[in-house]
Design a protein around this motif. Structure first.
Motif, PDB file in Angstrom:
ATOM      1  N   UNK A 118      47.254  31.784  31.314  1.00 29.37           N
ATOM      2  CA  UNK A 118      48.256  32.841  31.128  1.00 29.37           C
ATOM      3  C   UNK A 118      47.632  34.231  31.184  1.00 29.37           C
ATOM      4  N   UNK A 127      46.912  35.201  34.664  1.00 29.36           N
ATOM      5  CA  UNK A 127      48.175  35.474  35.362  1.00 29.36           C
ATOM      6  C   UNK A 127      48.641  36.895  35.051  1.00 29.36           C
ATOM      7  N   UNK A 128      48.533  37.296  33.754  1.00 24.13           N
ATOM      8  CA  UNK A 128      48.968  38.638  33.369  1.00 24.13           C
ATOM      9  C   UNK A 128      48.120  39.690  34.083  1.00 24.13           C
ATOM     10  N   UNK A 149      46.465  39.324  36.902  1.00 24.63           N
ATOM     11  CA  UNK A 149      46.761  39.320  38.341  1.00 24.63           C
ATOM     12  C   UNK A 149      48.033  40.100  38.651  1.00 24.63           C
ATOM     13  N   UNK A 150      48.979  40.075  37.719  1.00 26.93           N
ATOM     14  CA  UNK A 150      50.251  40.750  37.988  1.00 26.93           C
ATOM     15  C   UNK A 150      50.041  42.257  38.132  1.00 26.93           C
ATOM     16  N   UNK A 201      48.254  42.029  45.989  1.00 30.94           N
ATOM     17  CA  UNK A 201      47.412  41.447  47.030  1.00 30.94           C
ATOM     18  C   UNK A 201      48.231  41.274  48.303  1.00 30.94           C
ATOM     19  N   UNK A 226      61.110  38.193  42.833  1.00 32.21           N
ATOM     20  CA  UNK A 226      60.629  37.024  42.074  1.00 32.21           C
ATOM     21  C   UNK A 226      59.642  37.422  40.974  1.00 32.21           C
ATOM     22  N   UNK A 227      58.630  38.204  41.342  1.00 32.63           N
ATOM     23  CA  UNK A 227      57.615  38.602  40.362  1.00 32.63           C
ATOM     24  C   UNK A 227      58.194  39.406  39.205  1.00 32.63           C
ATOM     25  N   UNK A 278      60.372  36.967  37.046  1.00 31.05           N
ATOM     26  CA  UNK A 278      59.666  35.870  36.360  1.00 31.05           C
ATOM     27  C   UNK A 278      58.542  36.365  35.460  1.00 31.05           C
ATOM     28  N   UNK A 279      57.826  37.381  35.920  1.00 33.70           N
ATOM     29  CA  UNK A 279      56.630  37.803  35.193  1.00 33.70           C
ATOM     30  C   UNK A 279      56.935  38.959  34.239  1.00 33.70           C
ATOM     31  N   UNK A 294      60.015  39.906  33.390  1.00 32.63           N
ATOM     32  CA  UNK A 294      61.291  39.689  32.697  1.00 32.63           C
ATOM     33  C   UNK A 294      62.264  40.839  32.926  1.00 32.63           C
ATOM     34  N   UNK A 328      56.571  43.509  48.136  1.00 31.89           N
ATOM     35  CA  UNK A 328      56.502  42.494  47.082  1.00 31.89           C
ATOM     36  C   UNK A 328      55.382  42.821  46.089  1.00 31.89           C
ATOM     37  N   UNK A 374      55.467  44.962  41.524  1.00 31.44           N
ATOM     38  CA  UNK A 374      54.820  44.682  40.237  1.00 31.44           C
ATOM     39  C   UNK A 374      54.181  45.928  39.636  1.00 31.44           C
TER      40      UNK A 374
END
Lengths: 252, 216
Positions: A80, A83-84, A86-87, A91, A110-111, A114-115, A117, A159, A163
């Motif tokens: 996790x 993942x945080x 990387x967000x 890339x 999507x990001x 999902x990531x 919220x 995309x 983020x």
């Protein structure tokens, strides 16, 4: 030339990074610091480790030695926490890698949904702004396969931007594109660079390096051979290998 | 034939039981099989081992033996002592079929280009989110035909439940054929009912394939 880096604060720091593929020593003691707002272009012959370097920074490749820190934090193990982290790092891949079963708009939202919220309506509004910025707003409801390569790559950039990344990594973003589509992608990247985005760009596009880079890093055989401003590098390369490389690619 | 017409309600009850067995087992197998597939492609080595062991054990065991285990051996060990036969049948068929679903889904996962998962991880999705939002939806699109085959085989495999007293189609067929000289017609009628059921699965697969081909 772009504006000088706005700060000396380091976004990414690599120290003595080593990486092996079997017996092959693909990254050999790489040291690299990228400051906020800086655009670093990594060039070099194929097989020199530049893509691996790029992918190691968001840990799509694990490293065997040394350290990589993002804003002072070492990259964590897979999970996790990673993942945080990387967000916060955008890339862009050579082969675009848009989600084939999702529309352009869904690819971009999507990001955030999902990531981060983010509420769907807010995410879609922001996504449409970004798609407009990269010039593909009217393709929002299409699937990636219905777009040209240049359009797909611009969606991929949108995309990543959705983020709100602190750093953007570009892994040969124009290498899979037809010549007439390269420009439309590079234009978007130059825009980003001018807007102050911190970028690490692996590319063979010397024109982009000249116009947008603050610094050129030349890699060969897994090591950084030379680091300088684009002007210095292209007019007065110090190492034999850089001279040899430039001689080959600039001849045609 | 007259027997069948006189007691058509028994035929329909049997058909309904086969439908229940098939639909419930199908749903359970899809869920369990997909979880097993996720375990087998996941980053946790213990779960990978569990998934691989499960598939090896279950896929290499005849379904009849798994039926014996659940219906006879398990109650002797104190499990499933008061469980309804329908539930036991669903458990047995699901345990067996999920191993095949797992392998079909896993082949679909392997067919999804690696870059899709890399792009998902790069925007910060966790492993579970990457599987759920990006990899599995594409994997399912790639494995509709083999999954349909697995579910068709499963529907026909529910007939083994007849051996253990479930009056589904095959059980009811034996009841009728034992009491009649006209075996052939009875066999043909019950076979036709299986064909109807299986054709529904085939038709569903075709619809899904068409819809998903359009959407990409």
């Amino acid at each position: 030339m772009t504006a000088a880096p706005s700060s000396t604060e380091s976004v990414v720091t690599l120290e003595g990074v080593d990486k092996y593929f079997g017996d092959l020593h693909v990254l050999q003691g790489i040291d690299l610091r990228v400051r906020r707002g800086e655009v670093v272009v990594v060039i070099g012959p194929s097989g020199s480790g530049k893509s691996t370097l790029c992918r190691a920074i968001n840990r799509l490749e694990t490293i065997d030695g040394g350290s990589i820190t993002l804003e002072g934090q070492p990259l964590p193990q897979e999970g996790k926490e990673l993942a945080r982290l990387r967000s916060d790092v955008g890339m862009v891949f050579q082969s675009f890698n848009l989600f084939a079963h999702k529309t352009v708009l869904e690819n971009v939202t999507l990001g955030p949904i999902k990531v981060r919220r983010t509420k769907r309506a807010d995410a879609e509004k922001r996504a449409r702004e970004l798609l407009d910025r990269v010039g593909v707003a009217h393709q929002a409801e299409k699937y990636p396969a219905q777009l040209s390569g240049g359009q797909q790559q611009r969606v991929a950039i949108a995309r990543a931007l959705a983020m709100e990344p602190k750093l953007m990594l570009f892994d040969e973003p124009t290498s899979a594109l037809d010549p007439e589509m390269i420009k439309e992608v590079l234009d978007v990247m130059v825009d980003l660079a001018r807007g102050g985005m911190t970028m690490i760009v692996v590319t063979h596009e010397m024109g982009f390096a000249r116009t947008a880079a603050d610094r050129v890093v030349f890699m060969s055989d897994g090591a950084i051979v030379e680091e300088s401003t684009p002007d210095d590098f292209f007019t007065n390369p110090r190492s034999d290998r850089a001279r040899d490389f430039l001689g080959k690619i600039l001849k045609h | 034939m007259d027997d069948l017409l006189d007691q058509y309600d028994l035929v329909l009850q049997a058909f309904w039981l086969t439908i229940q067995l098939s639909v419930l087992s199908g749903l359970c197998s899809l869920v369990l099989g997909t979880l097993l597939a996720a375990m087998r492609v996941g980053p946790v080595s213990v779960l990978r081992g569990v998934g691989t062991t499960y598939v090896t054990l279950v896929r290499n065991t005849p379904l009849l033996i798994i039926f014996v285990f659940i219906f006879v051996a398990a109650p002797n060990l104190g499990w499933f002592t008061d469980t309804a036969f329908l539930t036991l049948g669903v458990v047995t068929v699901s345990l067996y079929t999920s191993a095949f679903v797992c392998e079909a889904v896993r082949s679909g996962v392997n067919a999804v280009p690696l870059g899709q998962a890399e792009a998902a991880r790069a925007i910060g999705l966790t492993f579970a989110q990457t599987m759920g939002s990006v990899v599995l939806p594409q994997a399912f699109r790639a494995v509709v035909p083999p999954l349909a085959s697995v579910l068709i085989a499963m529907t026909k495999n529910t007939s083994i439940a007849a051996v253990f007293g479930l009056m589904e189609l095959t059980g009811r067929m034996r009841y009728f054929s034992n009491n009649s000289a006209d075996d052939t017609v009875i066999f043909l009628v019950f076979a036709a009912l299986y064909i109807v059921l299986v054709e529904l699965i085939s038709a569903g697969a075709i619809v899904l394939e068409r819809r998903w081909r359009a959407a990409r």
